[in-house]
Design an enzyme around this catalytic site. Sequence first.
Site, PDB file in Angstrom:
ATOM      1  N   ASN A  61     -13.719  15.037 -34.941  1.00  0.00           N
ATOM      2  CA  ASN A  61     -12.737  16.122 -34.835  1.00  0.00           C
ATOM      3  C   ASN A  61     -13.194  17.307 -35.673  1.00  0.00           C
ATOM      4  O   ASN A  61     -14.263  17.286 -36.260  1.00  0.00           O
ATOM      5  CB  ASN A  61     -11.350  15.617 -35.243  1.00  0.00           C
ATOM      6  CG  ASN A  61     -11.351  15.125 -36.666  1.00  0.00           C
ATOM      7  OD1 ASN A  61     -11.581  15.889 -37.601  1.00  0.00           O
ATOM      8  ND2 ASN A  61     -11.141  13.823 -36.846  1.00  0.00           N
ATOM      9  N   ASP A 100      -7.722   8.034 -34.561  1.00  0.00           N
ATOM     10  CA  ASP A 100      -6.744   6.973 -34.268  1.00  0.00           C
ATOM     11  C   ASP A 100      -7.364   5.874 -33.408  1.00  0.00           C
ATOM     12  O   ASP A 100      -6.853   4.764 -33.350  1.00  0.00           O
ATOM     13  CB  ASP A 100      -5.533   7.568 -33.547  1.00  0.00           C
ATOM     14  CG  ASP A 100      -4.731   8.453 -34.501  1.00  0.00           C
ATOM     15  OD1 ASP A 100      -4.497   8.020 -35.638  1.00  0.00           O
ATOM     16  OD2 ASP A 100      -4.370   9.580 -34.105  1.00  0.00           O
ATOM     17  N   LYS A 102     -28.840   4.376 -25.683  1.00  0.00           N
ATOM     18  CA  LYS A 102     -28.279   5.652 -25.213  1.00  0.00           C
ATOM     19  C   LYS A 102     -27.775   5.502 -23.778  1.00  0.00           C
ATOM     20  O   LYS A 102     -28.510   5.010 -22.906  1.00  0.00           O
ATOM     21  CB  LYS A 102     -29.364   6.730 -25.295  1.00  0.00           C
ATOM     22  CG  LYS A 102     -28.870   8.094 -24.874  1.00  0.00           C
ATOM     23  CD  LYS A 102     -29.983   9.124 -24.977  1.00  0.00           C
ATOM     24  CE  LYS A 102     -29.500  10.456 -24.437  1.00  0.00           C
ATOM     25  NZ  LYS A 102     -30.562  11.443 -24.385  1.00  0.00           N
ATOM     26  N   LYS A 122       6.223  10.939 -39.284  1.00  0.00           N
ATOM     27  CA  LYS A 122       5.087  10.323 -40.001  1.00  0.00           C
ATOM     28  C   LYS A 122       5.453  10.023 -41.458  1.00  0.00           C
ATOM     29  O   LYS A 122       5.028   9.013 -42.018  1.00  0.00           O
ATOM     30  CB  LYS A 122       3.866  11.250 -39.954  1.00  0.00           C
ATOM     31  CG  LYS A 122       3.253  11.290 -38.563  1.00  0.00           C
ATOM     32  CD  LYS A 122       2.101  12.249 -38.447  1.00  0.00           C
ATOM     33  CE  LYS A 122       1.612  12.271 -37.008  1.00  0.00           C
ATOM     34  NZ  LYS A 122       0.628  13.305 -36.736  1.00  0.00           N
ATOM     35  N   LYS A 147       5.116   6.084 -42.309  1.00  0.00           N
ATOM     36  CA  LYS A 147       4.027   5.688 -43.215  1.00  0.00           C
ATOM     37  C   LYS A 147       4.532   5.447 -44.637  1.00  0.00           C
ATOM     38  O   LYS A 147       3.737   5.163 -45.538  1.00  0.00           O
ATOM     39  CB  LYS A 147       2.921   6.750 -43.200  1.00  0.00           C
ATOM     40  CG  LYS A 147       2.240   6.882 -41.824  1.00  0.00           C
ATOM     41  CD  LYS A 147       1.256   8.055 -41.788  1.00  0.00           C
ATOM     42  CE  LYS A 147       0.804   8.386 -40.377  1.00  0.00           C
ATOM     43  NZ  LYS A 147      -0.556   7.965 -40.075  1.00  0.00           N
TER      44      LYS A 147
HETATM   45  O1  PMT Z   1     -10.689  19.562 -43.378  1.00  0.00           O
HETATM   46  P1  PMT Z   1     -10.187  20.964 -43.079  1.00  0.00           P
HETATM   47  O2  PMT Z   1     -11.076  21.687 -42.091  1.00  0.00           O
HETATM   48  O3  PMT Z   1      -9.947  21.760 -44.333  1.00  0.00           O
HETATM   49  O4  PMT Z   1      -8.778  20.835 -42.330  1.00  0.00           O
HETATM   50  C1  PMT Z   1      -7.689  20.331 -43.032  1.00  0.00           C
HETATM   51  C2  PMT Z   1      -6.830  19.409 -42.156  1.00  0.00           C
HETATM   52  C3  PMT Z   1      -6.168  20.235 -41.056  1.00  0.00           C
HETATM   53  C4  PMT Z   1      -7.665  18.307 -41.542  1.00  0.00           C
HETATM   54  C5  PMT Z   1      -5.757  18.781 -43.139  1.00  0.00           C
HETATM   55  O5  PMT Z   1      -4.979  19.802 -43.687  1.00  0.00           O
HETATM   56  C6  PMT Z   1      -4.847  17.795 -42.397  1.00  0.00           C
HETATM   57  O6  PMT Z   1      -3.853  18.152 -41.815  1.00  0.00           O
HETATM   58  N1  PMT Z   1      -5.242  16.485 -42.431  1.00  0.00           N
HETATM   59  C7  PMT Z   1      -4.558  15.392 -41.705  1.00  0.00           C
HETATM   60  C8  PMT Z   1      -4.975  15.432 -40.286  1.00  0.00           C
HETATM   61  C9  PMT Z   1      -4.442  14.300 -39.475  1.00  0.00           C
HETATM   62  O7  PMT Z   1      -5.213  13.521 -39.023  1.00  0.00           O
HETATM   63  O8  PMT Z   1      -3.184  14.167 -39.405  1.00  0.00           O
HETATM   64  P2  PMT Z   1      -2.452  12.997 -38.547  1.00  0.00           P
HETATM   65  O9  PMT Z   1      -1.178  13.620 -38.227  1.00  0.00           O
HETATM   66  O10 PMT Z   1      -3.308  12.508 -37.467  1.00  0.00           O
HETATM   67  O11 PMT Z   1      -2.293  11.831 -39.604  1.00  0.00           O
HETATM   68  C10 PMT Z   1      -1.200  11.767 -40.512  1.00  0.00           C
HETATM   69  C11 PMT Z   1      -1.656  11.188 -41.831  1.00  0.00           C
HETATM   70  O12 PMT Z   1      -2.044   9.825 -41.656  1.00  0.00           O
HETATM   71  C12 PMT Z   1      -2.843  11.875 -42.455  1.00  0.00           C
HETATM   72  O13 PMT Z   1      -2.647  11.963 -43.844  1.00  0.00           O
HETATM   73  C13 PMT Z   1      -4.022  10.980 -42.104  1.00  0.00           C
HETATM   74  O14 PMT Z   1      -5.032  11.043 -43.094  1.00  0.00           O
HETATM   75  C14 PMT Z   1      -3.366   9.613 -42.066  1.00  0.00           C
HETATM   76  N2  PMT Z   1      -3.969   8.674 -41.111  1.00  0.00           N
HETATM   77  C15 PMT Z   1      -4.127   8.999 -39.798  1.00  0.00           C
HETATM   78  C16 PMT Z   1      -4.663   8.082 -38.929  1.00  0.00           C
HETATM   79  C17 PMT Z   1      -5.043   6.823 -39.400  1.00  0.00           C
HETATM   80  N3  PMT Z   1      -5.593   5.927 -38.597  1.00  0.00           N
HETATM   81  N4  PMT Z   1      -4.888   6.512 -40.692  1.00  0.00           N
HETATM   82  C18 PMT Z   1      -4.333   7.405 -41.551  1.00  0.00           C
HETATM   83  O15 PMT Z   1      -4.156   7.101 -42.730  1.00  0.00           O
END
Ligand code: PMT
Length: 386
Positions: free
Chosen positions: A202, A271, A281, A326, A330
């Site tokens: 991503n 995810d 490949k 979330k 979480k």
């Molecule tokens: O890295 P940059 O370019 O500076 O950009 C910053 C950012 C936009 C990536 C950052 O500010 C941000 O929003 N990070 C979280 C992105 C994200 O994946 O969000 P989510 O809504 O998918 O996940 C929610 C939370 O659960 C996050 O804290 C994530 O780390 C966590 N998560 C998600 C999926 C997973 N399998 N396990 C997790 O722990």
Amino acid sequence: MLGVTGSIAVYKAADLTSRLVKAGYIVDVVMTEAAQEFVQPLTFQALTHRPVVTEMFNLHSEMAVEHIALAERADVLLIAPATANIIAKLRYGFADDMLSCTALATRAPIVIAPAMNNGMYENPVTQENIAVLKERGVTFVGPGEGYLACGTVGRGRLTEIMDIFDAVKIALGRKGDLMGKRIVVTAGGTEEPIDPVRCITNRSSGKMGYALAEAARDRGAEVHLIAGPGSLRTPYGVRFTAVRTANDMFAAVQAATRDCHAVLMAAAVSDYRVAEVAKQKIKKSASSLSLELAKNPDILASLTGDFIKIGFAAESQDLLANAQMKLQAKGLHMIVANDISRAGSGFGGDTNEATLLFPDGRREALPLMTKERLAHIILDRTTDLY
Ligand code: PMT
């Protein structure tokens, strides 16, 4: 206060001075006689807009006893570049010039960035001097390894300017509000392999997480940064674990949070992963290609323990409703919701616009600001949560 001694690396101290001044520090420079053989005091005077101290007995000085005054007003004494000679003088308490006098008199933390020929550095005398000073609480940053001005290759180069800069910030953060706290930060995107060539990833650059890690470090915390692949400089003075996949990050975070006070997950974790990674490949023979994806573990949701859990939500629609879900699902103490569809917010850039959400229903909408500033606000709220 910056002490500059006689090494060819003096020119790098000028760059360092410029960066410190630009960052808002007031820098008083003291140059030894040998340092002045390499660079004129005028260089530092022009960079700091302050008089440079070069002599022990200056009748024109406004300060009563100059070395004591300098020693007392310094918040940190950095010596960069530091020769074998000044290191030896500090170890034995010599006070025969302005810099050694001030170093002896100051109660401020001392940071030393050595620069010398590798033979001088590796000499047991220098090594012993360094070991004794370290025992007394002096911080050493570097030296680096590589080509030396004397024509040899080895250990003795003045280390990276940004590492020295960071070492100063760490020394200043020793009285910070996060002193004694162990904080785990995640940053960047994860990479899920498809075959030996391709991957699913991503747009996360890691900047938000790195800003958090550096801000926590500068406030005195012991920081463990766990980050996905990226091009950012590994911050000096933090424990760093590089990971690739969500599963790697899961294992690293599980281990790191066994003994921490807070975890801040700014990483954009995949995810899903490819259910079966191709060993070779994949060739483009078929007109279309389907990949079966398997769900990755939710790292944050899986974490249990007596520490503060802070998550991020990167959303392109229904920002607050999704973030709220979330936060609850979480079991978080706070979630930082950022709208990635807004200009200047979210992935890649140096700024972010976020709303902080708390389990008791409180919400704090913050304006667009640098990721560094936002990191400090997130840490302010984290300290409120303790
Ligand atoms: O890295 P940059 O370019 O500076 O950009 C910053 C950012 C936009 C990536 C950052 O500010 C941000 O929003 N990070 C979280 C992105 C994200 O994946 O969000 P989510 O809504 O998918 O996940 C929610 C939370 O659960 C996050 O804290 C994530 O780390 C966590 N998560 C998600 C999926 C997973 N399998 N396990 C997790 O722990």
